[in-house]
Design an enzyme around this catalytic site. Structure first.
Site, PDB file in Angstrom:
ATOM      1  N   HIS A 194      -1.412  47.433  35.925  1.00 25.17           N
ATOM      2  CA  HIS A 194      -1.600  47.387  34.470  1.00 25.17           C
ATOM      3  C   HIS A 194      -1.227  45.971  34.018  1.00 25.17           C
ATOM      4  CE1 HIS A 194      -0.453  48.191  30.232  1.00 25.17           C
ATOM      5  NE2 HIS A 194      -1.171  49.287  30.321  1.00 25.17           N
ATOM      6  N   ASP A 271       6.556  50.349  39.078  1.00 30.44           N
ATOM      7  CA  ASP A 271       6.115  50.716  37.734  1.00 30.44           C
ATOM      8  C   ASP A 271       5.720  52.198  37.780  1.00 30.44           C
ATOM      9  OD1 ASP A 271       4.776  51.209  35.414  1.00 30.44           O
ATOM     10  OD2 ASP A 271       3.309  49.590  35.632  1.00 30.44           O
ATOM     11  N   GLN A 274       2.847  55.720  35.102  1.00 33.18           N
ATOM     12  CA  GLN A 274       1.824  56.760  35.257  1.00 33.18           C
ATOM     13  C   GLN A 274       2.204  57.833  36.257  1.00 33.18           C
ATOM     14  OE1 GLN A 274      -0.676  57.389  33.407  1.00 33.18           O
ATOM     15  NE2 GLN A 274      -0.794  55.482  32.254  1.00 33.18           N
ATOM     16  N   CYS A 435      -6.344  48.317  29.848  1.00 33.11           N
ATOM     17  CA  CYS A 435      -5.300  47.317  30.169  1.00 33.11           C
ATOM     18  C   CYS A 435      -5.142  47.138  31.676  1.00 33.11           C
ATOM     19  CB  CYS A 435      -3.952  47.682  29.555  1.00 33.11           C
ATOM     20  SG  CYS A 435      -3.980  47.675  27.777  1.00 33.11           S
TER      21      CYS A 435
END
Ligand code: PMP
Length: 476
Positions: A194, A271, A274, A435
């Site tokens: 992202h 990250d 999600q 994004c």
């Protein structure tokens, strides 16, 4: 007329006429009188919250028994009733929320937690000041503890509250990685990231003369591990990667990526924006150095998220922002900082939202992430199989390990047009670059249509999505 999905606008896109929409509404929602709000002259009525029980009367989905009716021990209809926003129509259509990767809807328990905070606990969090300050401090710190437990972190002190994943990544980039960088050093990313996990690294690379190295994916959208390992060398100073791609849904084998990085002595950031709402995480078992997620992607409010960091790494990191809360003592000559996590929490935080995050994690835990994953996976597989039957439709991202995201393009239809058509049916999906421009460009695309799934979605909603897409491709 201001509601009913602005039918006049739809006409200008060459989409169905009002009469056609009425016909369709009658087909999908036979018990409803189409456009009753217009007839009554009270347009806003369609947006007014309804009593939970009304949902069953009105919805074409809930009134049919679901073919896969339970998430763990919870019946899907009762789960849906926990989310008041799902119980509404957009014009004539029942809302179908397939934009969960952008943000998730909030259960009543989270909404109630926010109300309770403002009704009984609201204060800034300086425990010693007075009773309400103690209540607010307890609410905030309890949420930190719940977050730590949810992530399998060894202690609450390894969790810093941030606004979301973006702020967490910027914090690690600025405070931990940048001070270690010199010209020619390298940071390893993947093509799936992202923008929030690209731009902060790019900025510090530009500031220091460091370079970004980017791991490629295969045609299914999965990281090629052998290529990943080749990116590491003595100049590599850090590696950051997503757990789940927000554009493709690929589940990245983060255990392998962490261990490859560690074998070169390189620290990592995961990250989990999600993945946090779909896949159980255990930072201790993963030996994760840093991990970030956003509360709003896991049924919690916006404006709150968490950064996990190994205790010694948080101590090693520089301060991020200066201000109140993060100091132990201030003179004009110098400041002594608090220990982590307070060191990273300058200013007044999102106290109520943190309490809301705690409530959201309780809610998810009460259903069980394993159960959520299994149910969502069944929906995903079904959706992928059915989508392939739509004329001209190409799925983007077909990795063996995927969760929650069904990205696609349709020959001859712009993504925007597909998104607007689905909106005219009450179906909310994202269309655009999500994004994640490098990830999509890797597939020769500038954008896609992206339905994304949560555990309150149903097989009937997938059917309705597919029928709507069939209608689009048949009719135009
Ligand atoms: N990483 C990924 C994989 C995401 O999907 C998102 C949000 N779409 C972010 C980071 C940024 O999250 P936020 O905007 O909540 O900071």
């Amino acid at each position: 007329m201001t509601t009913a999905n602005s039918l006049y606008d739809l006409a200008s896109y060459g989409l169905p006429s009002e009469a056609e929409l009425e016909k369709l509404a009658a087909r999908y929602f036979p018990e409803l009188t189409p456009f009753e709000s217009e007839a009554s002259g009270a347009d806003l009525k369609t947006y007014a919250p309804k009593a939970l029980g009304d949902y069953e009367k009105e919805s074409a989905y809930v009134s049919k028994p679901s073919r896969y009716g339970a998430v763990g021990a919870r019946n899907i209809d009762s789960i849906r009733a926990d989310f008041p926003i799902l119980n509404q129509r957009l014009g004539a259509n029942q809302l179908v929320w397939f934009d969960n990767a952008a943000t998730t809807q909030k259960p009543q328990s989270v909404i109630d937690r926010l109300s309770y905070f403002y009704a009984y606990e609201n204060s800034n969090i300086h425990r010693a000041a007075h009773d309400l300050a103690a209540r607010a401090t307890d609410a905030y710190e309890e949420a930190r503890l719940k977050t730590a437990r949810f992530l399998g972190a060894p202690s609450a002190e390894s969790i810093a509250f941030v606004r979301g994943s973006t702020e967490g990544i910027n914090l690690v980039a600025r405070s931990f990685v940048k001070p270690k960088l010199k010209e020619g050093d390298e940071i390893v990313l993947t093509v799936l990231e992202h923008h929030a996990n690209i731009v902060p690294w790019q900025i510090i690379a530009q500031e220091t003369g460091a370079l970004l190295r980017v791991a490629p994916v295969d045609e299914s959208g999965q990281i090629i591990l052998s290529q990943y390992a080749k990116l590491f060398n003595s100049r590599t100073k850090f590696a950051a990667f997503t757990h789940v791609s927000n554009a493709l849904g690929t589940i990245v084998p983060i255990e392998a990526l962490v261990s490859i990085a560690h074998s070169y002595g390189v620290k990592t950031l995961i990250d989990a924006a999600q993945s946090v709402s779909h896949i159980p995480l255990n930072v201790a078992a993963l030996d994760a150095d840093f991990l970030v997620f956003s509360g709003h992607k896991i049924y919690a409010p916006t404006g709150i998220g968490a950064l996990y960091g190994k205790r010694e790494l948080l101590e090693e990191a520089d301060v991020y922002q200066g201000g109140g809360n993060m100091i132990a003592d201030v003179t004009f000559e110098r400041t002594i900082y608090q220990k982590p996590p307070a060191k990273f929490e300058a200013g007044t935080g999102s106290i109520a939202d943190a309490a809301g995050l705690g409530a959201a994690l309780d809610y998810v835990s009460s259903i069980g992430l394993e159960n959520i994953f299994a149910y969502e996976h069944a929906l995903l597989e079904y959706g992928a199989r059915e989508l392939k039957t739509v004329r001209g439709l190409r799925l983007i991202g077909t990795a063996d390990h995927k969760t929650s995201i069904l990205s696609f393009v349709i020959d001859g239809f712009s993504n925007e047009r597909v998104g607007k058509f689905l909106n005219s049916k009450g179906i909310a999906v994202r269309s655009g670059h999500h994004c994640a421009q490098p990830a999509l460009r890797n597939f020769g695309l500038e954008g896609s249509v992206r339905p994304s799934i949560a555990f309150y979605n149903t097989f009937e909603e997938i059917d309705y999505l597919i029928e709507s897409l069939r209608e689009l491709t048949r009719t135009f």
